[in-house]
Write a protein that holds these residues in place. Structure first.
Motif, PDB file in Angstrom:
ATOM      1  N   GLY A   1      -3.575  10.892  30.506  1.00  0.00           N
ATOM      2  CA  GLY A   1      -3.105  11.244  31.844  1.00  0.00           C
ATOM      3  C   GLY A   1      -4.041  10.870  32.983  1.00  0.00           C
ATOM      4  O   GLY A   1      -3.810  11.276  34.117  1.00  0.00           O
ATOM      5  N   TYR A   2      -5.092  10.100  32.709  1.00  0.00           N
ATOM      6  CA  TYR A   2      -6.034   9.740  33.775  1.00  0.00           C
ATOM      7  C   TYR A   2      -5.781   8.342  34.306  1.00  0.00           C
ATOM      8  O   TYR A   2      -5.543   7.414  33.524  1.00  0.00           O
ATOM      9  N   THR A   3      -5.847   8.207  35.628  1.00  0.00           N
ATOM     10  CA  THR A   3      -5.779   6.863  36.195  1.00  0.00           C
ATOM     11  C   THR A   3      -7.205   6.391  36.455  1.00  0.00           C
ATOM     12  O   THR A   3      -8.087   7.165  36.825  1.00  0.00           O
ATOM     13  N   LEU A   4      -7.399   5.101  36.245  1.00  0.00           N
ATOM     14  CA  LEU A   4      -8.728   4.515  36.369  1.00  0.00           C
ATOM     15  C   LEU A   4      -8.673   3.347  37.342  1.00  0.00           C
ATOM     16  O   LEU A   4      -7.639   2.686  37.456  1.00  0.00           O
ATOM     17  N   SER A   5      -9.784   3.100  37.983  1.00  0.00           N
ATOM     18  CA  SER A   5      -9.897   1.883  38.781  1.00  0.00           C
ATOM     19  C   SER A   5     -10.976   1.027  38.148  1.00  0.00           C
ATOM     20  O   SER A   5     -11.964   1.550  37.635  1.00  0.00           O
ATOM     21  N   ALA A   6     -10.762  -0.290  38.163  1.00  0.00           N
ATOM     22  CA  ALA A   6     -11.736  -1.150  37.495  1.00  0.00           C
ATOM     23  C   ALA A   6     -12.035  -2.377  38.328  1.00  0.00           C
ATOM     24  O   ALA A   6     -11.226  -2.801  39.161  1.00  0.00           O
ATOM     25  N   GLY A   7     -13.224  -2.909  38.125  1.00  0.00           N
ATOM     26  CA  GLY A   7     -13.616  -4.167  38.751  1.00  0.00           C
ATOM     27  C   GLY A   7     -14.019  -5.114  37.647  1.00  0.00           C
ATOM     28  O   GLY A   7     -14.722  -4.710  36.716  1.00  0.00           O
ATOM     29  N   ILE A   8     -13.554  -6.352  37.734  1.00  0.00           N
ATOM     30  CA  ILE A   8     -13.857  -7.323  36.683  1.00  0.00           C
ATOM     31  C   ILE A   8     -14.506  -8.533  37.339  1.00  0.00           C
ATOM     32  O   ILE A   8     -13.944  -9.120  38.274  1.00  0.00           O
ATOM     33  N   ALA A   9     -15.690  -8.879  36.859  1.00  0.00           N
ATOM     34  CA  ALA A   9     -16.442  -9.970  37.485  1.00  0.00           C
ATOM     35  C   ALA A   9     -17.449 -10.522  36.482  1.00  0.00           C
ATOM     36  O   ALA A   9     -17.384 -10.192  35.296  1.00  0.00           O
TER      37      ALA A   9
ATOM     38  N   LEU B   1      -2.048  -8.691  36.428  1.00  0.00           N
ATOM     39  CA  LEU B   1      -3.435  -8.598  35.969  1.00  0.00           C
ATOM     40  C   LEU B   1      -4.318  -7.884  36.984  1.00  0.00           C
ATOM     41  O   LEU B   1      -5.518  -7.798  36.804  1.00  0.00           O
ATOM     42  N   GLY B   2      -3.696  -7.385  38.071  1.00  0.00           N
ATOM     43  CA  GLY B   2      -4.476  -6.666  39.062  1.00  0.00           C
ATOM     44  C   GLY B   2      -4.567  -7.446  40.357  1.00  0.00           C
ATOM     45  O   GLY B   2      -3.860  -8.429  40.564  1.00  0.00           O
ATOM     46  N   THR B   3      -5.449  -6.982  41.240  1.00  0.00           N
ATOM     47  CA  THR B   3      -5.626  -7.628  42.532  1.00  0.00           C
ATOM     48  C   THR B   3      -6.701  -8.696  42.406  1.00  0.00           C
ATOM     49  O   THR B   3      -7.827  -8.394  42.025  1.00  0.00           O
ATOM     50  N   VAL B   4      -6.331  -9.917  42.721  1.00  0.00           N
ATOM     51  CA  VAL B   4      -7.327 -10.986  42.670  1.00  0.00           C
ATOM     52  C   VAL B   4      -7.922 -11.120  44.071  1.00  0.00           C
ATOM     53  O   VAL B   4      -7.200 -11.381  45.036  1.00  0.00           O
ATOM     54  N   ILE B   5      -9.194 -10.883  44.184  1.00  0.00           N
ATOM     55  CA  ILE B   5      -9.827 -10.941  45.502  1.00  0.00           C
ATOM     56  C   ILE B   5      -9.778 -12.382  46.010  1.00  0.00           C
ATOM     57  O   ILE B   5     -10.184 -13.308  45.298  1.00  0.00           O
ATOM     58  N   PRO B   6      -9.244 -12.565  47.206  1.00  0.00           N
ATOM     59  CA  PRO B   6      -9.064 -13.937  47.685  1.00  0.00           C
ATOM     60  C   PRO B   6     -10.396 -14.652  47.945  1.00  0.00           C
ATOM     61  O   PRO B   6     -11.368 -14.034  48.369  1.00  0.00           O
ATOM     62  N   ALA B   7     -10.380 -15.955  47.695  1.00  0.00           N
ATOM     63  CA  ALA B   7     -11.590 -16.750  47.923  1.00  0.00           C
ATOM     64  C   ALA B   7     -11.790 -16.988  49.407  1.00  0.00           C
ATOM     65  O   ALA B   7     -12.924 -17.123  49.876  1.00  0.00           O
TER      66      ALA B   7
ATOM     67  N   THR C   1     -16.738  -4.692  42.832  1.00  0.00           N
ATOM     68  CA  THR C   1     -15.328  -5.067  42.773  1.00  0.00           C
ATOM     69  C   THR C   1     -14.435  -3.864  42.471  1.00  0.00           C
ATOM     70  O   THR C   1     -13.296  -3.795  42.929  1.00  0.00           O
ATOM     71  N   ALA C   2     -14.962  -2.897  41.726  1.00  0.00           N
ATOM     72  CA  ALA C   2     -14.156  -1.738  41.334  1.00  0.00           C
ATOM     73  C   ALA C   2     -13.690  -0.940  42.544  1.00  0.00           C
ATOM     74  O   ALA C   2     -12.642  -0.298  42.520  1.00  0.00           O
ATOM     75  N   SER C   3     -14.473  -0.971  43.614  1.00  0.00           N
ATOM     76  CA  SER C   3     -14.089  -0.168  44.777  1.00  0.00           C
ATOM     77  C   SER C   3     -13.266  -0.988  45.778  1.00  0.00           C
ATOM     78  O   SER C   3     -12.935  -0.492  46.852  1.00  0.00           O
ATOM     79  N   TYR C   4     -12.922  -2.206  45.415  1.00  0.00           N
ATOM     80  CA  TYR C   4     -12.145  -3.057  46.331  1.00  0.00           C
ATOM     81  C   TYR C   4     -10.824  -2.393  46.698  1.00  0.00           C
ATOM     82  O   TYR C   4     -10.408  -2.388  47.837  1.00  0.00           O
TER      83      TYR C   4
ATOM     84  N   SER D   1      -9.347  -4.784  40.130  1.00  0.00           N
ATOM     85  CA  SER D   1      -9.533  -5.961  40.959  1.00  0.00           C
ATOM     86  C   SER D   1     -10.364  -6.971  40.197  1.00  0.00           C
ATOM     87  O   SER D   1     -11.213  -6.603  39.384  1.00  0.00           O
ATOM     88  N   VAL D   2     -10.095  -8.237  40.478  1.00  0.00           N
ATOM     89  CA  VAL D   2     -10.792  -9.313  39.780  1.00  0.00           C
ATOM     90  C   VAL D   2     -11.537 -10.146  40.819  1.00  0.00           C
ATOM     91  O   VAL D   2     -10.953 -10.544  41.829  1.00  0.00           O
ATOM     92  N   LEU D   3     -12.806 -10.369  40.580  1.00  0.00           N
ATOM     93  CA  LEU D   3     -13.597 -11.213  41.481  1.00  0.00           C
ATOM     94  C   LEU D   3     -13.893 -12.531  40.776  1.00  0.00           C
ATOM     95  O   LEU D   3     -14.740 -12.603  39.881  1.00  0.00           O
ATOM     96  N   ARG D   4     -13.159 -13.571  41.178  1.00  0.00           N
ATOM     97  CA  ARG D   4     -13.413 -14.900  40.608  1.00  0.00           C
ATOM     98  C   ARG D   4     -14.722 -15.437  41.183  1.00  0.00           C
ATOM     99  O   ARG D   4     -15.108 -15.090  42.304  1.00  0.00           O
ATOM    100  N   ASP D   5     -15.380 -16.298  40.447  1.00  0.00           N
ATOM    101  CA  ASP D   5     -16.636 -16.870  40.939  1.00  0.00           C
ATOM    102  C   ASP D   5     -16.456 -17.505  42.318  1.00  0.00           C
ATOM    103  O   ASP D   5     -17.300 -17.349  43.206  1.00  0.00           O
ATOM    104  N   VAL D   6     -15.319 -18.203  42.474  1.00  0.00           N
ATOM    105  CA  VAL D   6     -15.092 -18.923  43.729  1.00  0.00           C
ATOM    106  C   VAL D   6     -14.981 -17.958  44.911  1.00  0.00           C
ATOM    107  O   VAL D   6     -15.221 -18.334  46.052  1.00  0.00           O
ATOM    108  N   ALA D   7     -14.663 -16.691  44.616  1.00  0.00           N
ATOM    109  CA  ALA D   7     -14.497 -15.718  45.703  1.00  0.00           C
ATOM    110  C   ALA D   7     -15.782 -14.960  46.026  1.00  0.00           C
ATOM    111  O   ALA D   7     -15.831 -14.201  46.984  1.00  0.00           O
ATOM    112  N   ILE D   8     -16.814 -15.169  45.215  1.00  0.00           N
ATOM    113  CA  ILE D   8     -18.051 -14.388  45.398  1.00  0.00           C
ATOM    114  C   ILE D   8     -18.669 -14.576  46.797  1.00  0.00           C
ATOM    115  O   ILE D   8     -18.952 -13.591  47.481  1.00  0.00           O
ATOM    116  N   PRO D   9     -18.866 -15.822  47.255  1.00  0.00           N
ATOM    117  CA  PRO D   9     -19.547 -15.972  48.547  1.00  0.00           C
ATOM    118  C   PRO D   9     -18.857 -15.231  49.682  1.00  0.00           C
ATOM    119  O   PRO D   9     -19.497 -14.461  50.400  1.00  0.00           O
ATOM    120  N   ASN D  10     -17.544 -15.419  49.818  1.00  0.00           N
ATOM    121  CA  ASN D  10     -16.872 -14.775  50.938  1.00  0.00           C
ATOM    122  C   ASN D  10     -16.696 -13.277  50.745  1.00  0.00           C
ATOM    123  O   ASN D  10     -16.446 -12.545  51.701  1.00  0.00           O
TER     124      ASN D  10
END
Ligand code: CTP
Ligand code: CA
Ligand code: CA
Length: 644
Positions: free
Chosen positions: A272-280, A206-212, A289-292, A299-308
């Motif tokens: 033929g295009y590659t895309l980068s996405a941020g989901i939050a 599902l992509g890169t989950v940004i760590p909390a 998040t898209a530029s993570y 990349s996915v930014l869970r609520d719990v990971a927002i502060p850090n």
């Protein structure tokens, strides 16, 4: 380092730790307050370079750049490995990578209706065309729309779009967990009871989950350039290994991530295009998040990971805080990160920066209430412009550029009409800049014409030119024109299907008999029995007439000023900045535009009704446009945003 602090700051982020109830899940219209809201920002990787690689059928692993005159406007990821950046000259890039594939952007040349990849395009005679990129961009957006029919999609730039997944995700959650559709009879508070605990989530593929808690994780910083090994295959799963913190919002994010992954795969397979996405949870966080991790990643930014995620970030990197306001905050408090600013109370901030600084206070805490809303093709403008390295010194030299610009407008209007045949630009505007300090514009009604050709537009442009600049024989004072712009404004829908053209033209006299007969021919075929009974224009819903702040992408690349469509004001680089080379001026103008948009953004959030948000009024004909008007004294936060 953040551990000690995280306890203290977690309360700052309370808004994002809401308990989700049956009412939340079962309500359809919670809008930006929906605790299950999920937004993605999708950005194409090295977009112009990718367009050229695909067009030429080249191996995506080859280093490739797109050239505009002797600067670079796009550098693909293989070329970035050689240290090549967008700010370089072509000669420098070739020195770093002799096998570099260099493609000059397509250009218009007088006498040609279509742009082309000419052998030796010259800024003295040609004009850059981004039409191919615009077209490819539309194809990508169309695939998003087809693949996600219930999502709201907002094109944010030539290679970016926001996707509001809230609705499709809610539908999917109810489908997967049908027991949630009924409030259990023993639920303590009926509809307002919390949902049962969420199921565990498998984040694989599902992509890169940004760590909390990034300091506790071993981050894999490598990036994938091979589209075949796309995101999922090489990504980590549940980074936190802490399922106790899983929420229904995480479930929503994971469902959106699945949808996003499918759409990205499809865009790659078909176009033929590659895309980068941020989901939050909102637009602001999705964009960050898209530029993570780029390219070809989501990349996915869970609520719990927002502060850090937010606290260590230098706040001046945040789009809204990149300008004067960011500088002022940094100076006032001698701080640099988001975390540093969290210690500033709302009262304190409002005392120093005005009531409206609540939006800064909120943005720092990951709160963004702006909507994802599709922008209508209607009521936009189309602008073609050319900066003249060698100024035009004789009125007779204008015709060349009018024809070149007319070709671009003709192509763009006719392409837009492929989707919406009845699009009609009501006004044509010619804008010329003399030297660096004065600009003049003149406009005229544009006749409704079914067949808008280069000749039709150029004739209207020539007429305006004659009125604005004169002719060689009529002109006594010397001229030095450094920029010419031709634009269509007030693009509306002429509802040709509901009224025949004669009746239609009574409301708006044609300029030329030829054009009206051409139009009548095609319209008659379409008209229905209700002719004369309907108004000539489709009544537009309020949101359809919402103004779009961005000016045409074409003008942005080569211009040194733009007209904000929201406030109708011309915003220009200073003379010194304007004389910088193209690539630099382009970046500076982009920054200026953002700053100006941010000004409106601040105004919007603050719900203020200063004159800047008043509907745009078209300037009376032939009014000299003075750049850099002295702004009204602005209150509070508004003084940190450009409003020239
Ligand atoms: N662009 C430009 N001038 C700028 C910024 C952007 O001409 N000052 C063009 C680029 O050529 C680019 C496209 O707009 O291809 C989209 O810009 P952006 O997303 O910022 O960069 P990309 O080249 O797509 O690279 P990335 O993969 O980092 O998004
Ligand atoms: Ca991009
Ligand atoms: Ca972009």
């Amino acid at each position: 380092m953040w551990k000690g602090k995280s306890k203290a700051i977690i309360s700052d982020f309370e808004d994002i730790h809401r308990i989700i109830t049956y009412r939340h899940l079962l309500s359809q219209n919670l809008g930006v307050k929906d605790p299950l809201r999920v937004v993605a920002l999708c950005d194409s990787d090295a977009f112009y370079a990718a367009c050229e690689q695909v067009r030429l059928g080249l191996d995506p692993a080859l280093p490739l750049v797109v050239q505009q005159w002797d600067s670079l406007i796009a550098v693909n990821y293989p070329a970035r490995k050689y240290g090549i950046t967008r700010m370089e000259k072509i000669s420098e890039a070739k020195r770093k990578c002799p096998e570099l594939v260099v493609v000059h952007v397509a250009t218009y040349k007088e006498g040609e209706a279509e742009p082309s990849y000419w052998e030796n395009p010259d800024t003295l005679t040609h004009k850059v065309s981004l039409d191919h990129y615009r077209r490819e961009s539309m194809k990508i957006i169309q695939m998003f729309k087809d693949g996600l029919p219930t999502a709201e999609i907002e094109k944010a730039s030539i290679d970016e779009a926001f996707i509001d997944f809230t609705r499709p995700v809610r539908d999917e959650i109810l489908k997967r967990y049908p027991y949630l559709a009924q409030v259990p009879p023993d639920a303590p508070n009926g509809l307002d009871s919390p949902l049962p605990p969420p199921p565990p989530i498998c984040w694989d593929n599902l992509g890169t989950v940004i760590p909390a808690h990034p300091n506790e994780e071993q981050l894999d910083g490598s990036s994938t350039t091979e589209p075949q090994e796309d995101v999922g295959a090489s990504e980590t799963g549940a980074v936190d290994g802490d399922d106790s913190s899983t929420t229904w919002h995480d479930v929503a994010l994971s469902v959106a991530a699945e949808f996003m992954m499918n759409v990205r795969h499809e865009v790659y397979a078909k176009l033929g295009y590659t895309l980068s996405a941020g989901i939050a949870r909102n637009k602001f966080l999705a964009k960050l998040t898209a530029s993570y991790k780029k390219p070809n990643n989501q990349s996915v930014l869970r609520d719990v990971a927002i502060p850090n995620y937010l606290t260590p970030m230098p706040f001046q990197k945040i789009r809204f805080l990149g300008g004067k306001l960011g500088k002022a905050l940094a100076q006032e408090y001698d701080v640099s990160t988001v975390g540093d600013l969290l210690t500033i109370s709302l009262d304190e901030m409002q005392r120093k920066f005005g009531e409206n600084s609540i939006w800064v206070y909120e943005i720092l805490r990951g709160i963004d209430r702006s909507e994802v809303k599709e922008k209508s093709a209607v009521n936009k403008s189309m602008l073609a412009s050319k900066n003249l390295l060698h100024p035009v010194t004789k009125p007779s030299q204008g015709h060349h550029w009018i024809r070149v610009l007319a070709a671009e407008l003709a192509l763009r209007l006719n392409e837009a009409r492929e989707n919406i045949p009845a699009l009609w630009p009501k006004t044509i505007v010619l804008h010329v800049r003399h030297g660096y300090d004065s600009s003049r514009s003149k406009q005229a009604a544009f006749p409704f014409t079914r067949n808008v050709t280069v000749d039709v537009i150029a004739a209207a442009g020539d007429k305006l030119w004659k009125e604005l600049v004169g002719t060689d024989s009529s002109r006594s004072t010397p001229i030095s024109i450094t920029s010419v712009q031709l634009s269509f404004t007030g693009i509306e829908l002429a509802e040709t299907g509901q009224r025949n053209i004669e009746g239609f033209l009574k409301a708006r006299p044609p300029v030329s008999g030829d054009q009206s007969s051409a139009a009548a021919g095609s319209t008659k075929r379409k008209r229905d029995e209700r002719e004369f009974s309907e108004p000539p224009f489709v009544q537009l819903a309020a949101e359809d007439v919402r103004e779009d702040v961005k000016v045409s992408e074409t003008s942005a690349r080569v211009e040194t000023s733009f007209v904000c469509k929201r406030c109708g004001k011309r915003v220009a680089l200073s003379d010194v900045d304007a004389s910088a080379e193209d690539a630099i001026a382009r970046d500076m103008l982009a920054a200026l535009r953002m700053e100006h948009e941010d000004f409106h953004f601040a105004q919007e959030l603050a719900g203020q009704s200063e004159d800047v948000s008043a509907p745009r009024k078209i300037r009376p004909s032939d009014t000299p446009v003075t750049k850099r008007k002295v702004p009204k004294v602005k209150e509070g936060i508004a003084r940190f945003f450009t409003q020239r």
